[in-house]
Design a protein around this motif. Structure first.
Motif: not given
Length: 448
Positions: A274-290
């Motif tokens: 699960i770990l890569p996907w949890v980290f990837g999910a954080t990156i996705v949301i941050l990228t969209g917001w930024i």
């Protein structure tokens, strides 16, 4: 060149059209349903990788055969994406999405009973054909609900479906695999797919901002050859090709790597996976917001989309390259988690960049062709990894060599993306090119 990078030169596409359009009522409901659509999509994708060791054990498969199984999912993936991409230029996305989800569900049920390798292979090919158009059609559907300057965040939420599909599915499916059988994991996914079909029938709607059938008649066209050879289109394909190489390895080989390469149990591997996907999910949301914050502050989409998506891909590749040079399972897993997780940024920014300069009546096909091309890495990567493992001196060495190849592909694709992604100037350049070809612009297509 420097002028293109200044905030003054690159307001969003919506700024040039006056006041931004309001978001219609119901837009976020549809976004949530399509988020769940992608959750089911990626749960379907991950199940073979998650059950990789039991499948290889029960069916006595070699690493090369399992690599072929992973690649088989993508045999018709790109072809169906292109075909359906042109269909959604004419047909409401509501019914296309429904049809795709039904195919996914039905392709899972044959695995519930005793199944041969050939049957499993065929079902994965059929499933891949159904899932090939998924993200591009869903993005096209969402863009009928949001104006351009508001599309990055909904795209990020849609992309989050991939991460949550894994985060939610892995513990549940792994429990079924450990306590019952890998066969029942496929059946559970079929049932979940049918539940989504019922929800979409009840709540799914077509977006009101664009009627592509009307636009097909009234909107000026840009020849497809110009759209598909534009530098931003080529940059998106190249950059996402490298990101998808990592993703397809994660879907197929990550859990077997944890079990056979690093020696963890199947139960432990379920949680680690699960770990890569949890980290990837954080990156996705941050990228969209930024990205949306940067656009609101006047940065060009070259910066707020192109650079923002490409740089994490390069950094991720460099981190992934360190896997073979660190000692201990913990550090190797950390490098794999962070390196592959950073790839998520490119998925958020590329569809909106393509939407910036593609006419709405052609957008479904262009996004689908983009998806069809970058997902070709899904055919190549699992087979390459299987071949490398089969021929390596030790299994761990084979995995580390395979991930090093992945790192090189990521860095190279990220650099290409960084050089080619200039969406803020693409529309003007394409329009100038189309202006000298009056026939394609006047040749309106009648709705069928």
């Amino acid at each position: 060149m420097s002028a293109q990078g200044t905030p003054e030169m690159g307001r969003t596409a919506g700024d040039s059209k006056g006041l931004a359009k309001p978001t219609p009522k119901g837009a976020w409901t549809v976004t949530f349903l399509l988020f769940l659509f992608m959750v089911v999509n990626f749960a379907d994708k991950i199940v073979v990788g998650l059950a990789g060791v039991p499948i290889m054990t029960d069916m006595k498969l070699s690493a090369e055969q399992f690599g072929l199984l992973g690649s088989s999912f993508f045999f018709l993936f790109s072809i169906s994406a292109i075909v359906v991409g042109f269909i959604v230029n004419k047909v409401p996305t509501r019914w296309v999405l429904l049809t795709l989800a039904v195919i996914w569900a039905l392709a899972q049920f044959p695995m519930v009973g005793t199944v041969s390798f050939t049957t499993l292979l065929i079902c994965r090919i059929v499933l891949g054909a159904g899932e090939g158009p998924a993200f591009s059609v869903a993005a096209h559907a969402i863009y009928k609900w949001f104006p351009d300057e508001k599309r990055t965040l909904p795209t990020a939420i849609l992309s989050q479906g991939s991460a949550f599909g894994v985060i939610l599915a892995v513990p549940a499916l792994n429990w079924v695999i450990v306590n019952h059988s890998w066969h029942y994991a496929f059946g559970a996914l079929g049932v979940v797919g049918l539940i989504w079909v019922c929800a979409w029938l009840a709540l799914g709607k077509e977006g009101p901002l664009e009627d592509t059938q009307v636009l097909a008649v009234t909107e000026p066209k840009i020849p497809y050859v110009q759209l598909l050879t534009s530098r931003t289109f080529l940059g998106c394909v190249a950059a996402t090709f490298g990101a998808y190489w990592a993703l397809s390895l994660g879907l197929t080989w990550f859990t077997p790597f944890i079990v056979k390469g690093l020696g963890f149990s199947q139960s432990q591997a379920g949680f680690i996976s699960i770990l890569p996907w949890v980290f990837g999910a954080t990156i996705v949301i941050l990228t969209g917001w930024i990205s949306q914050v940067m656009m609101a502050r006047g940065y060009t989409t070259r910066i707020s989309r192109g650079v923002l998506g490409s740089v994490p891909l390069i950094i991720g590749g460099l981190i992934l390259a360190a896997m073979g040079h660190v000692e201990g399972a913990g550090l190797q897993i950390a490098a794999l988690v962070v390196g592959s997780g950073l790839c998520g940024a490119i998925y958020v920014v590329c569809p909106p960049m393509l939407g910036e300069f593609t006419p709405a009546s052609q957008r479904g096909a262009v996004i689908a062709i983009y998806g069809a091309l970058y997902t070709l890495s899904g055919i190549i990567a699992p087979s390459v990894m299987g071949t490398v493992i089969q021929r390596a001196g030790s299994m761990l060495d084979g995995y580390l060599t395979g991930f090093t190849i992945n790192a090189v592909v990521m860095v190279g694709s990220g650099v290409i993306g960084l050089l080619l992604l200039w969406p803020n100037t693409e529309k003007a350049r394409l329009t100038r090119g189309a202006a000298v070809q009056p026939a394609p612009l006047k040749g309106a297509v009648s709705p069928t």
